[in-house]
Motif scaffolding. Structure first.
Motif, PDB file in Angstrom:
ATOM      1  N   TRP A 144       0.801  -1.253   0.187  1.00 28.42           N
ATOM      2  CA  TRP A 144      -0.108   0.102  -0.096  1.00 28.42           C
ATOM      3  C   TRP A 144       0.876   1.337  -0.001  1.00 28.42           C
ATOM      4  O   TRP A 144       1.918   1.166   0.639  1.00 28.42           O
ATOM      5  CB  TRP A 144      -0.982  -0.130   1.224  1.00 28.42           C
ATOM      6  CG  TRP A 144      -1.844  -1.094   1.283  1.00 28.42           C
ATOM      7  CD1 TRP A 144      -3.065  -1.094   0.521  1.00 28.42           C
ATOM      8  CD2 TRP A 144      -1.757  -2.142   1.932  1.00 28.42           C
ATOM      9  NE1 TRP A 144      -3.590  -2.446   0.967  1.00 28.42           N
ATOM     10  CE2 TRP A 144      -2.659  -3.136   1.590  1.00 28.42           C
ATOM     11  CE3 TRP A 144      -0.924  -2.936   2.674  1.00 28.42           C
ATOM     12  CZ2 TRP A 144      -2.966  -4.428   2.106  1.00 28.42           C
ATOM     13  CZ3 TRP A 144      -0.774  -4.211   3.348  1.00 28.42           C
ATOM     14  CH2 TRP A 144      -2.125  -4.966   2.970  1.00 28.42           C
ATOM     15  N   PRO A 145       0.427   2.415  -0.732  1.00 26.88           N
ATOM     16  CA  PRO A 145       1.169   3.552  -0.619  1.00 26.88           C
ATOM     17  C   PRO A 145       1.112   4.172   0.638  1.00 26.88           C
ATOM     18  O   PRO A 145       0.438   3.872   1.795  1.00 26.88           O
ATOM     19  CB  PRO A 145       0.567   4.474  -1.690  1.00 26.88           C
ATOM     20  CG  PRO A 145      -1.168   3.835  -1.774  1.00 26.88           C
ATOM     21  CD  PRO A 145      -0.913   2.418  -1.484  1.00 26.88           C
ATOM     22  N   LYS A 146       2.205   5.152   0.961  1.00 27.97           N
ATOM     23  CA  LYS A 146       2.711   5.855   2.285  1.00 27.97           C
ATOM     24  C   LYS A 146       1.226   6.389   2.773  1.00 27.97           C
ATOM     25  O   LYS A 146       1.153   6.625   4.119  1.00 27.97           O
ATOM     26  CB  LYS A 146       3.632   6.726   2.258  1.00 27.97           C
ATOM     27  CG  LYS A 146       4.926   5.949   2.142  1.00 27.97           C
ATOM     28  CD  LYS A 146       6.137   6.817   2.502  1.00 27.97           C
ATOM     29  CE  LYS A 146       7.459   6.294   2.400  1.00 27.97           C
ATOM     30  NZ  LYS A 146       8.448   6.882   2.837  1.00 27.97           N
ATOM     31  N   ASN A 147       0.354   6.805   1.737  1.00 28.92           N
ATOM     32  CA  ASN A 147      -0.823   7.598   2.330  1.00 28.92           C
ATOM     33  C   ASN A 147      -2.044   6.841   2.706  1.00 28.92           C
ATOM     34  O   ASN A 147      -2.979   7.253   3.148  1.00 28.92           O
ATOM     35  CB  ASN A 147      -1.082   8.674   1.508  1.00 28.92           C
ATOM     36  CG  ASN A 147      -1.539   8.209   0.085  1.00 28.92           C
ATOM     37  OD1 ASN A 147      -1.407   6.923  -0.293  1.00 28.92           O
ATOM     38  ND2 ASN A 147      -2.175   8.893  -0.704  1.00 28.92           N
ATOM     39  N   SER A 148      -1.839   5.533   2.768  1.00 33.59           N
ATOM     40  CA  SER A 148      -2.810   4.526   2.916  1.00 33.59           C
ATOM     41  C   SER A 148      -2.876   4.155   4.461  1.00 33.59           C
ATOM     42  O   SER A 148      -1.776   4.116   5.136  1.00 33.59           O
ATOM     43  CB  SER A 148      -2.546   3.110   2.184  1.00 33.59           C
ATOM     44  OG  SER A 148      -3.567   2.122   2.446  1.00 33.59           O
ATOM     45  N   GLN A 149      -3.994   3.773   4.901  1.00 29.02           N
ATOM     46  CA  GLN A 149      -4.237   3.665   6.151  1.00 29.02           C
ATOM     47  C   GLN A 149      -3.560   2.344   6.400  1.00 29.02           C
ATOM     48  O   GLN A 149      -3.384   1.770   7.570  1.00 29.02           O
ATOM     49  CB  GLN A 149      -5.731   3.652   6.680  1.00 29.02           C
ATOM     50  CG  GLN A 149      -6.608   2.589   6.073  1.00 29.02           C
ATOM     51  CD  GLN A 149      -8.254   2.539   6.323  1.00 29.02           C
ATOM     52  OE1 GLN A 149      -8.397   3.145   7.558  1.00 29.02           O
ATOM     53  NE2 GLN A 149      -8.905   2.071   5.542  1.00 29.02           N
ATOM     54  N   TYR A 150      -3.455   1.421   5.338  1.00 26.62           N
ATOM     55  CA  TYR A 150      -2.819   0.137   5.561  1.00 26.62           C
ATOM     56  C   TYR A 150      -1.176   0.072   5.520  1.00 26.62           C
ATOM     57  O   TYR A 150      -0.694  -1.100   5.788  1.00 26.62           O
ATOM     58  CB  TYR A 150      -3.461  -0.908   4.866  1.00 26.62           C
ATOM     59  CG  TYR A 150      -4.958  -0.859   4.911  1.00 26.62           C
ATOM     60  CD1 TYR A 150      -5.609  -1.176   6.041  1.00 26.62           C
ATOM     61  CD2 TYR A 150      -5.944  -0.581   3.758  1.00 26.62           C
ATOM     62  CE1 TYR A 150      -7.058  -1.381   6.340  1.00 26.62           C
ATOM     63  CE2 TYR A 150      -7.183  -0.612   4.000  1.00 26.62           C
ATOM     64  CZ  TYR A 150      -7.791  -0.981   5.117  1.00 26.62           C
ATOM     65  OH  TYR A 150      -9.066  -0.986   5.351  1.00 26.62           O
TER      66      TYR A 150
END
Length: 172
Positions: free
Chosen positions: A99-105
């Protein structure tokens, strides 16, 4: 003369290396990813994970040989259920967030001591040294895994050393 001899020796050694790589590499890959395991190749070993109990139990035939508490997937990223097999073993390894850095995961690159892949797509039985508790109550949305089955370091080490590639993994 000596340079020509050294070059021939080097080329011969390189050719032998390539030949051995072609012969041995497919067997090694087959061992890691082969399908159709039997009790004879895994000595009747199986791993059963109970999501409701947050528990992993290892069996040889019908005999229980190991038991440990685990943490499985959170509700948005559940641990898959069904019958699988250990398809790869890694020790040590690094997990990298899909998941990308801005994802909650998203999670930072994480060092793992012992990991046994049981399903393509990044599903593992592995140690989770960042956790201090395992078992019931550890899968709420702030604490549950990203779909893996995590356990303490000693349990992951035992399981890694005990379970060959091909071991059945039942998750229910």
């Amino acid at each position: 003369m000596q340079t020509s001899f050294q070059r021939s020796l080097l080329l011969g050694g390189l050719a032998l290396f390539c030949l051995l790589s072609l012969i041995l590499a497919p067997q090694a890959l087959h061992r890691v990813y082969a399908q159709g395991y039997t009790d004879q190749t895994t000595q009747g070993k199986r791993i059963v994970v109970s999501i409701s109990q947050q528990e992993l139990t290892a069996y040889e035939g019908d005999k229980e040989v190991f038991d440990t508490l685990v943490t499985t997937g959170r509700s948005q990223l559940p641990t898959p259920t069904g019958t699988f097999h250990v398809i790869q073993k890694l020790s040590p390894t690094w997990f990298h967030s899909p998941w990308p850095k801005n994802s909650q995961y998203y999670y930072a690159p994480t060092y793992i001591n012992y990991a046994l892949a049981f399903k393509e797509g990044g599903y593992f039985l592995h140690d989770a040294t960042w956790r201090s508790a395992f078992g019931p109550g550890t899968t709420d949305d702030n604490q549950g895994s990203h779909g893996c089955v995590s356990m303490n370091l000693d349990s992951a080490k035992w399981l890694y050393n005990w379970a060959p590639v091909g071991t059945t993994v039942q998750i229910e």
